[in-house]
Design a protein around this motif. Structure first.
Motif, mmCIF file in Angstrom:
data_model
loop_
_atom_site.group_PDB
_atom_site.id
_atom_site.type_symbol
_atom_site.label_atom_id
_atom_site.label_comp_id
_atom_site.label_asym_id
_atom_site.label_seq_id
_atom_site.Cartn_x
_atom_site.Cartn_y
_atom_site.Cartn_z
ATOM 1 N N LEU A 297 33.079 39.855 0.288
ATOM 2 C CA LEU A 297 34.571 39.822 -0.147
ATOM 3 C C LEU A 297 35.293 40.150 1.152
ATOM 4 C CD1 LEU A 297 37.021 39.523 -2.099
ATOM 5 C CD2 LEU A 297 36.683 42.053 -2.632
ATOM 6 N N ILE A 298 35.060 41.070 1.869
ATOM 7 C CA ILE A 298 35.829 41.344 3.208
ATOM 8 C C ILE A 298 35.605 40.415 4.233
ATOM 9 C CG2 ILE A 298 36.220 42.813 5.085
ATOM 10 C CD1 ILE A 298 37.383 43.771 2.472
ATOM 11 N N GLY A 299 34.261 39.868 4.463
ATOM 12 C CA GLY A 299 33.954 38.633 5.469
ATOM 13 C C GLY A 299 34.645 37.476 4.914
ATOM 14 N N ALA A 300 34.669 37.183 3.699
ATOM 15 C CA ALA A 300 35.335 35.761 3.355
ATOM 16 C C ALA A 300 36.872 36.014 3.667
ATOM 17 C CB ALA A 300 34.816 35.530 1.943
ATOM 18 N N ARG A 301 37.373 36.943 3.063
ATOM 19 C CA ARG A 301 38.689 37.255 3.538
ATOM 20 C C ARG A 301 39.133 37.283 5.102
ATOM 21 N NH1 ARG A 301 40.948 42.591 1.030
ATOM 22 N NH2 ARG A 301 43.085 41.911 1.561
ATOM 23 N N ALA A 302 38.246 37.667 5.686
ATOM 24 C CA ALA A 302 38.450 37.491 7.208
ATOM 25 C C ALA A 302 38.260 36.056 7.760
ATOM 26 C CB ALA A 302 37.597 38.658 7.918
ATOM 27 N N GLY A 303 37.850 35.162 7.161
ATOM 28 C CA GLY A 303 37.692 33.814 7.599
ATOM 29 C C GLY A 303 36.244 33.474 7.984
ATOM 30 N N MET A 304 35.316 34.477 7.502
ATOM 31 C CA MET A 304 34.024 33.779 7.866
ATOM 32 C C MET A 304 33.414 32.788 6.979
ATOM 33 S SD MET A 304 32.274 37.679 8.585
ATOM 34 C CE MET A 304 33.012 39.063 9.405
ATOM 35 N N GLN A 305 32.278 32.212 7.370
ATOM 36 C CA GLN A 305 31.520 31.384 6.428
ATOM 37 C C GLN A 305 30.168 32.348 6.075
ATOM 38 O OE1 GLN A 305 32.132 27.891 5.741
ATOM 39 N NE2 GLN A 305 34.038 28.516 6.513
ATOM 40 N N GLY A 306 29.195 31.978 5.399
ATOM 41 C CA GLY A 306 28.251 32.784 5.099
ATOM 42 C C GLY A 306 27.251 32.173 3.796
ATOM 43 N N MET A 307 26.485 33.277 3.522
ATOM 44 C CA MET A 307 25.554 33.008 2.306
ATOM 45 C C MET A 307 25.587 34.382 1.553
ATOM 46 S SD MET A 307 22.148 30.746 3.412
ATOM 47 C CE MET A 307 21.957 31.368 5.237
ATOM 48 N N TYR A 308 25.396 34.427 0.419
ATOM 49 C CA TYR A 308 25.074 35.707 -0.333
ATOM 50 C C TYR A 308 23.750 35.546 -1.097
ATOM 51 C CZ TYR A 308 26.732 33.041 -4.555
ATOM 52 O OH TYR A 308 26.927 31.997 -5.307
ATOM 53 N N SER A 309 23.203 36.680 -1.213
ATOM 54 C CA SER A 309 21.995 36.812 -2.137
ATOM 55 C C SER A 309 22.155 37.608 -3.370
ATOM 56 C CB SER A 309 20.685 37.384 -1.254
ATOM 57 O OG SER A 309 19.645 37.625 -2.093
ATOM 58 N N SER A 310 21.903 37.150 -4.600
ATOM 59 C CA SER A 310 22.441 38.128 -5.861
ATOM 60 C C SER A 310 21.044 38.924 -6.167
ATOM 61 C CB SER A 310 22.863 37.106 -6.888
ATOM 62 O OG SER A 310 23.003 37.892 -8.001
ATOM 63 N N GLY A 311 20.439 37.932 -7.097
ATOM 64 C CA GLY A 311 19.241 38.721 -7.642
ATOM 65 C C GLY A 311 19.193 39.428 -8.845
ATOM 66 N N SER A 312 20.556 39.696 -9.217
ATOM 67 C CA SER A 312 20.485 40.177 -10.842
ATOM 68 C C SER A 312 21.722 39.789 -11.310
ATOM 69 C CB SER A 312 20.638 41.987 -10.558
ATOM 70 O OG SER A 312 21.757 42.398 -10.097
ATOM 71 N N ASP A 313 21.937 40.176 -12.809
ATOM 72 C CA ASP A 313 23.133 39.668 -13.522
ATOM 73 C C ASP A 313 24.506 40.469 -12.858
ATOM 74 O OD1 ASP A 313 21.698 37.933 -15.022
ATOM 75 O OD2 ASP A 313 21.608 39.343 -16.765
ATOM 76 N N TYR A 314 23.988 41.756 -12.670
ATOM 77 C CA TYR A 314 24.954 42.531 -12.022
ATOM 78 C C TYR A 314 25.554 42.022 -10.803
ATOM 79 C CZ TYR A 314 26.734 47.021 -9.637
ATOM 80 O OH TYR A 314 27.437 47.972 -9.208
ATOM 81 N N TYR A 315 24.751 41.600 -9.790
ATOM 82 C CA TYR A 315 25.251 40.959 -8.581
ATOM 83 C C TYR A 315 25.836 39.700 -9.007
ATOM 84 C CZ TYR A 315 24.600 44.839 -5.442
ATOM 85 O OH TYR A 315 24.703 46.007 -4.840
ATOM 86 N N ASP A 316 25.416 38.704 -9.821
ATOM 87 C CA ASP A 316 25.873 37.304 -10.028
ATOM 88 C C ASP A 316 27.286 37.586 -10.483
ATOM 89 O OD1 ASP A 316 23.230 36.294 -9.749
ATOM 90 O OD2 ASP A 316 22.674 36.122 -11.874
ATOM 91 N N VAL A 317 27.627 38.506 -11.354
ATOM 92 C CA VAL A 317 29.197 38.443 -11.698
ATOM 93 C C VAL A 317 29.784 39.160 -10.419
ATOM 94 C CG1 VAL A 317 30.857 39.916 -12.841
ATOM 95 C CG2 VAL A 317 28.356 39.160 -13.809
ATOM 96 N N LYS A 318 29.548 39.899 -9.617
ATOM 97 C CA LYS A 318 30.402 40.433 -8.502
ATOM 98 C C LYS A 318 30.403 39.267 -7.399
ATOM 99 C CE LYS A 318 29.407 44.991 -8.112
ATOM 100 N NZ LYS A 318 28.892 46.221 -7.153
#
Length: 397
Positions: A297-318
């Protein structure tokens, strides 16, 4: 601080330390003490460990009180989530708790504020205690009861005859959640009649980034199989395409992932929770690979590009909630870690950031005005009137 001076109690999952939870507390401390008009000595934080809270915030907010009475009260139990809601509601009415520190703190409240985060769920069921305690505080003092920036779940619905839990959630004057799942859960289970579909609490403030001329690779990894998999998949070509390398330590356990990373790439700079809260390097061409939600959330707000890894329903929602806001981050692809990374491109979230901060502040603008000017005598009078009402209701239930 005497109870008669207490005005705002901020309760939640901070004081671990955990980067996201502490950043949320930092956001509220700035707002309450610098922007809302509430005098600093009228703010108290209840979190996991008061010594952690003081070490993170004490020097910068010297008039704020820090304590962990709620945590010590709730962890004595081992209930299901909604059992914990009831225990929180009944706690102050039990004879043995008549002189508990929480009784003094709550007696002077104008605002009981359940701050944001993803801690109200089946993973940590004792946190339900704080919802029930909030209802008790409102009935005892008439205080304003607010919840902001929460992510609920995984969580099952309360039993059909659980009227107390429905009342505990439903009596919040403001119940703001940060994702669609949480909003739907509250409505479908009749826990709140008009929850606000809002934003994470970190939107109370602009991002605290330090301008950098470097092209920086940011990693935020947990010490688990997925995190180690990222470390093992990183190629020298991918890493070498950046001239600065930063590791975001979300919790102390993340240092185990950093140790594994250092065996391959010893030049990464670890940033502690405290360092990340006061700023991080950010410049054009920066890229982030993260498992954790708030770095995304903070990296994207700061203007970064990137990748995220979830691995669970909990993090999928986040992570999904950040993508929904306009994050350009994409789901983790190990193949993309094998070659130099072409950065650049549009970032909708970064472009919307100022507007989203204004949206968040507008939603919460009415939380504290009364607290800044409320009379302690009026609070005490309301408390005295309501003690008898609560005692009568408990006898009926």
């Amino acid at each position: 601080m005497s109870s008669s001076e207490q005005t705002v109690l901020i309760v939640g999952g901070g004081g671990v330390p955990n980067y996201g939870d502490e950043l949320i507390l930092e956001s509220w401390l700035r707002w309450y003490t610098r922007q809302s008009g509430v005098p600093t000595p009228r703010v108290r934080i209840e979190g996991g460990h008061h010594r952690v809270l003081y070490s993170l915030f004490g020097d910068r907010y010297p008039g704020v009180q820090f304590s962990s009475h709620v945590r010590r009260a709730r962890i004595r139990q081992d209930p299901e989530f909604f059992d914990s809601v009831r225990q929180g509601y009944e706690f102050l009415s039990q004879p043995e708790n008549r002189d508990h520190p929480l009784a003094g703190i709550i007696s002077g409240l104008e605002v009981y504020h359940l701050h944001g985060g993803g801690y109200l769920n089946n993973r940590w069921p004792t946190h339900g205690f704080m919802v029930g305690l909030g209802l008790a505080a409102k009935e005892l003092t008439g205080c304003r009861l607010v919840a902001t920036g929460l992510g609920l779940g995984p969580l099952e619905a309360p039993e059909a005859d659980d009227t107390l839990s429905r009342r505990a959630f439903g009596q919040f004057d403001l119940f703001e959640v940060r994702d669609d799942w949480s909003h739907d859960f509250l409505l479908q289970n009749e826990l709140h009649s008009s929850p606000a579909r809002g934003l994470d609490d970190v939107f109370m403030q602009r991002v605290q980034a330090q301008p950098s001329s470097h092209k920086t690779l940011h990693l935020s990894l947990r010490a688990d199989a997925a995190g180690y998999g990222v470390v093992d998949a990183l190629s020298a070509g991918f890493v070498g395409d950046f001239n600065r390398h930063v590791f975001w330590t979300g919790t102390s356990r993340d240092l185990l992932a950093f140790e594994r990373l250092s065996q391959r790439f010893p030049f990464f700079e670890p940033k502690s929770v405290h360092q990340l809260m006061t700023g991080f390097p950010s410049g054009p061409g920066d890229y982030m690979v993260t498992q954790r939600f708030h770095p995304h959330l903070i990296g994207a707000r700061a203007g970064m590009q990137g990748m995220y890894s979830s691995g669970s329903d909990y993090y999928d929602v986040k992570h999904g909630s950040v993508v929904q806001l306009g994050s350009p981050f994409v789901a983790l692809d190990h193949d993309l870690l094998q070659k130099p990374r072409a950065t650049g491109g549009s970032n909708v979230l970064a472009g919307r950031d100022a507007a989203l901060v204004n949206q968040k502040r507008s939603l919460v603008a009415e939380i504290a005005p009364a607290a800044a000017a409320n009379s302690p005598r009026a609070v005490a009078q309301r408390t005295a009137r309501r003690i008898g009402q609560v005692a009568s209701r408990l006898r009926r239930e």
